[in-house]
Design a protein around this motif. Structure first.
Motif, short mmCIF file in Angstrom:
data_model
loop_
_atom_site.label_atom_id
_atom_site.label_comp_id
_atom_site.label_asym_id
_atom_site.label_seq_id
_atom_site.Cartn_x
_atom_site.Cartn_y
_atom_site.Cartn_z
N MET A 112 -83.70 89.72 1.37
CA MET A 112 -82.62 89.78 2.12
C MET A 112 -82.37 88.03 2.40
O MET A 112 -83.41 87.28 2.12
CB MET A 112 -83.17 89.98 3.76
CG MET A 112 -83.16 91.39 4.18
SD MET A 112 -83.91 91.76 5.76
CE MET A 112 -82.29 91.57 6.63
N HIS A 113 -81.23 87.63 2.70
CA HIS A 113 -80.98 86.28 2.65
C HIS A 113 -81.59 85.73 4.00
O HIS A 113 -81.74 86.38 5.05
CB HIS A 113 -79.41 86.19 2.80
CG HIS A 113 -78.95 84.70 2.50
ND1 HIS A 113 -78.71 83.95 3.69
CD2 HIS A 113 -78.76 83.98 1.48
CE1 HIS A 113 -78.29 82.63 3.26
NE2 HIS A 113 -78.26 82.88 1.94
N GLU A 114 -81.92 84.41 4.04
CA GLU A 114 -82.42 83.44 4.99
C GLU A 114 -81.71 83.80 6.39
O GLU A 114 -82.16 83.98 7.46
CB GLU A 114 -82.44 82.07 4.73
CG GLU A 114 -83.21 81.31 5.85
CD GLU A 114 -83.11 79.54 5.48
OE1 GLU A 114 -83.42 79.16 6.40
OE2 GLU A 114 -82.60 79.39 4.37
N ALA A 115 -80.23 83.86 6.14
CA ALA A 115 -79.40 84.05 7.35
C ALA A 115 -79.36 85.28 8.15
O ALA A 115 -79.78 85.46 9.29
CB ALA A 115 -78.04 83.69 7.04
N ASP A 116 -79.78 86.45 7.08
CA ASP A 116 -79.91 87.70 7.70
C ASP A 116 -81.26 87.77 8.45
O ASP A 116 -81.46 88.54 9.39
CB ASP A 116 -79.90 88.60 6.56
CG ASP A 116 -78.61 88.61 5.76
OD1 ASP A 116 -77.43 88.39 6.56
OD2 ASP A 116 -78.45 89.02 4.59
N ILE A 117 -82.24 87.10 7.73
CA ILE A 117 -83.47 87.22 8.40
C ILE A 117 -83.63 86.60 9.90
O ILE A 117 -84.16 87.03 10.90
CB ILE A 117 -84.82 86.85 7.61
CG1 ILE A 117 -84.79 87.47 6.53
CG2 ILE A 117 -86.29 86.73 8.31
CD1 ILE A 117 -85.75 86.97 5.31
N LEU A 118 -82.99 85.34 9.88
CA LEU A 118 -82.78 84.77 11.21
C LEU A 118 -82.10 85.55 11.95
O LEU A 118 -82.41 85.46 13.36
CB LEU A 118 -82.40 83.22 10.54
CG LEU A 118 -83.12 82.31 10.11
CD1 LEU A 118 -82.65 80.96 9.55
CD2 LEU A 118 -84.48 81.92 10.94
N ALA A 119 -81.06 85.86 11.51
CA ALA A 119 -80.35 86.91 12.59
C ALA A 119 -81.03 88.02 13.01
O ALA A 119 -81.07 88.21 14.39
CB ALA A 119 -79.04 87.36 11.81
N ALA A 120 -81.83 88.51 12.23
CA ALA A 120 -82.81 89.89 12.84
C ALA A 120 -83.70 89.05 14.01
O ALA A 120 -84.00 89.91 14.83
CB ALA A 120 -83.36 90.37 11.78
N VAL A 121 -84.52 87.90 13.74
CA VAL A 121 -85.11 87.34 14.50
C VAL A 121 -84.53 87.17 15.91
O VAL A 121 -85.08 87.36 16.98
CB VAL A 121 -85.96 86.02 14.06
CG1 VAL A 121 -86.31 85.15 15.02
CG2 VAL A 121 -86.52 86.10 12.69
N ARG A 122 -83.07 86.39 15.89
CA ARG A 122 -82.76 86.34 17.10
C ARG A 122 -82.22 87.58 17.78
O ARG A 122 -82.03 87.43 19.05
CB ARG A 122 -81.21 85.48 16.69
CG ARG A 122 -81.69 84.00 16.54
CD ARG A 122 -80.39 83.37 16.25
NE ARG A 122 -80.94 81.93 15.74
CZ ARG A 122 -80.91 81.45 14.38
NH1 ARG A 122 -80.22 82.23 13.51
NH2 ARG A 122 -81.45 80.17 14.43
N LYS A 123 -82.13 88.71 16.96
CA LYS A 123 -81.75 90.00 17.68
C LYS A 123 -83.05 90.67 18.19
O LYS A 123 -83.06 91.59 19.05
CB LYS A 123 -81.14 90.94 16.87
CG LYS A 123 -79.63 90.47 16.46
CD LYS A 123 -79.00 91.61 15.48
CE LYS A 123 -77.63 90.69 15.22
NZ LYS A 123 -77.00 91.54 13.92
N SER A 124 -84.28 90.15 17.99
CA SER A 124 -85.38 90.80 18.19
C SER A 124 -86.04 90.23 19.58
O SER A 124 -85.33 89.42 20.20
CB SER A 124 -86.66 90.42 17.07
OG SER A 124 -87.19 89.06 17.39
#
Length: 79
Positions: A1-13
């Motif tokens: 996954m791209h860094e931005a996708d992982i960070l977006a998943a963190v923010r949604k968690s």
């Protein structure tokens, strides 16, 4: 996954931010940020557990589907 996708998943968690994951899994938040640039085993595992996403999906260039490490810290990736 791209860094931005992982960070977006963190923010949604439930954690919302990397320092919250760092505190929960007792990993340095600096290590968590570094995991986006280079292999950081404890940080990668903490992010994976926090998001409930397997390592091989988050970092397919570093982890195999069977859970084996493909790239170790300090090694160059195969071309």
């Amino acid at each position: 996954m791209h860094e931005a996708d992982i960070l977006a998943a963190v923010r949604k968690s439930k954690f919302r931010f990397l320092p919250a994951i760092a505190q929960q899994y007792r990993v340095s938040d600096v290590s968590l940020r570094a995991a986006f640039r280079r292999p950081q085993l404890p940080a990668e595992q903490a992010i994976s557990k926090a998001l409930g996403i397997p390592l091989h999906i988050l970092w397919p260039d570093r982890w195999s589907v069977s859970g084996e490490r493909l790239v170790r810290r300090g090694q160059k990736r195969a071309a």
